[in-house]
Scaffold this active site. Structure first.
Site, PDB file in Angstrom:
ATOM      1  N   ASP A   9     -22.663  55.096 145.497  1.00 47.13           N
ATOM      2  CA  ASP A   9     -23.864  55.144 144.685  1.00 47.13           C
ATOM      3  C   ASP A   9     -23.646  54.233 143.482  1.00 47.13           C
ATOM      4  O   ASP A   9     -22.632  53.535 143.393  1.00 47.13           O
ATOM      5  CB  ASP A   9     -24.238  56.579 144.303  1.00 47.13           C
ATOM      6  CG  ASP A   9     -23.284  57.227 143.331  1.00 47.13           C
ATOM      7  OD1 ASP A   9     -22.296  56.595 142.898  1.00 47.13           O
ATOM      8  OD2 ASP A   9     -23.527  58.404 142.988  1.00 47.13           O
ATOM      9  N   CYS A  66     -18.623  57.897 144.630  1.00 43.30           N
ATOM     10  CA  CYS A  66     -19.691  58.217 143.691  1.00 43.30           C
ATOM     11  C   CYS A  66     -19.014  58.497 142.355  1.00 43.30           C
ATOM     12  O   CYS A  66     -17.831  58.214 142.186  1.00 43.30           O
ATOM     13  CB  CYS A  66     -20.568  59.371 144.173  1.00 43.30           C
ATOM     14  SG  CYS A  66     -19.815  61.011 144.207  1.00 43.30           S
ATOM     15  N   THR A  68     -17.995  61.277 140.788  1.00 43.45           N
ATOM     16  CA  THR A  68     -16.851  62.189 140.885  1.00 43.45           C
ATOM     17  C   THR A  68     -16.225  62.192 142.274  1.00 43.45           C
ATOM     18  O   THR A  68     -15.105  62.654 142.444  1.00 43.45           O
ATOM     19  CB  THR A  68     -17.267  63.639 140.578  1.00 43.45           C
ATOM     20  OG1 THR A  68     -18.218  64.057 141.569  1.00 43.45           O
ATOM     21  CG2 THR A  68     -17.833  63.775 139.176  1.00 43.45           C
ATOM     22  N   HIS A  99      -2.016  65.306 158.032  1.00 38.83           N
ATOM     23  CA  HIS A  99      -2.308  66.691 158.426  1.00 38.83           C
ATOM     24  C   HIS A  99      -3.729  66.893 158.926  1.00 38.83           C
ATOM     25  O   HIS A  99      -3.956  67.747 159.784  1.00 38.83           O
ATOM     26  CB  HIS A  99      -2.079  67.639 157.247  1.00 38.83           C
ATOM     27  CG  HIS A  99      -0.671  67.656 156.765  1.00 38.83           C
ATOM     28  ND1 HIS A  99      -0.250  68.503 155.776  1.00 38.83           N
ATOM     29  CD2 HIS A  99       0.425  66.931 157.106  1.00 38.83           C
ATOM     30  CE1 HIS A  99       1.034  68.305 155.533  1.00 38.83           C
ATOM     31  NE2 HIS A  99       1.460  67.354 156.341  1.00 38.83           N
ATOM     32  N   HIS A 135      -1.074  70.716 163.411  1.00 39.96           N
ATOM     33  CA  HIS A 135      -2.104  69.928 162.732  1.00 39.96           C
ATOM     34  C   HIS A 135      -3.234  69.568 163.689  1.00 39.96           C
ATOM     35  O   HIS A 135      -4.410  69.644 163.322  1.00 39.96           O
ATOM     36  CB  HIS A 135      -1.498  68.673 162.107  1.00 39.96           C
ATOM     37  CG  HIS A 135      -0.507  68.972 161.028  1.00 39.96           C
ATOM     38  ND1 HIS A 135      -0.776  69.798 159.966  1.00 39.96           N
ATOM     39  CD2 HIS A 135       0.765  68.551 160.861  1.00 39.96           C
ATOM     40  CE1 HIS A 135       0.285  69.878 159.188  1.00 39.96           C
ATOM     41  NE2 HIS A 135       1.242  69.127 159.711  1.00 39.96           N
TER      42      HIS A 135
END
Length: 148
Positions: A9, A66, A68, A99, A135
């Site tokens: 963004d 973005c 955060t 993992h 995993h």
């Protein structure tokens, strides 16, 4: 590694420019799915574009940014088969590939600087899924139980 789908963004635009320069310097192919400037846009649109590119087989991995990294990663994880990990440290970048076999990396352009982001990206790109039975079993459970 084949094509990497990129999406961001406006708040992630500056960091995405750094990511594109890094990928180009490493000779890695990418497709920029936007945004194409730092103006306000709706990040779910770009998360969807990257997710669809992977799910259609047009890209093998994706990078989303973005402000955060939170919103765009939440949006990407709505798609079955997408394992998007929000990462802000190198240890997590390595772990999420080993993992979780993550196929999308999310970062926050307002959270970390370009130097750390590129170190995270390099680690994430160069770490393979371990394939260890426990995993793989967990990845299979995630993919089988996440019906939208």
């Amino acid at each position: 590694m084949s094509l990497i789908a990129l999406g961001c963004d406006g708040a992630g635009f500056a960091l995405m420019k750094e990511v594109k320069s890094f990928l180009k310097s490493k000779g890695l192919e990418y497709k920029d799915l936007g945004a194409f400037d730092d103006g306000p846009v709706d990040y779910p649109i770009y998360a969807k574009s990257v997710a669809q590119a992977i799910l259609k087989g047009e890209a093998t991995r994706g990078v989303l940014i973005c402000g955060t990294g939170i919103g765009i990663s939440v949006a990407a994880n709505r798609f079955k088969g997408i394992r998007c990990s929000l990462v802000h440290d190198v240890f997590s970048a390595k772990s999420t590939r080993e993992h979780n076999d993550s196929n999308v990396l999310a970062m926050g352009g307002r959270v970390i600087g370009a130097g750390l982001a590129l170190e995270i990206l390099d680690t994430w790109l160069n770490t393979e899924f371990s394939g260890i039975e426990r995993h793989q079993r967990r990845v299979d459970l995630i993919d089988s139980q996440m019906e939208v």
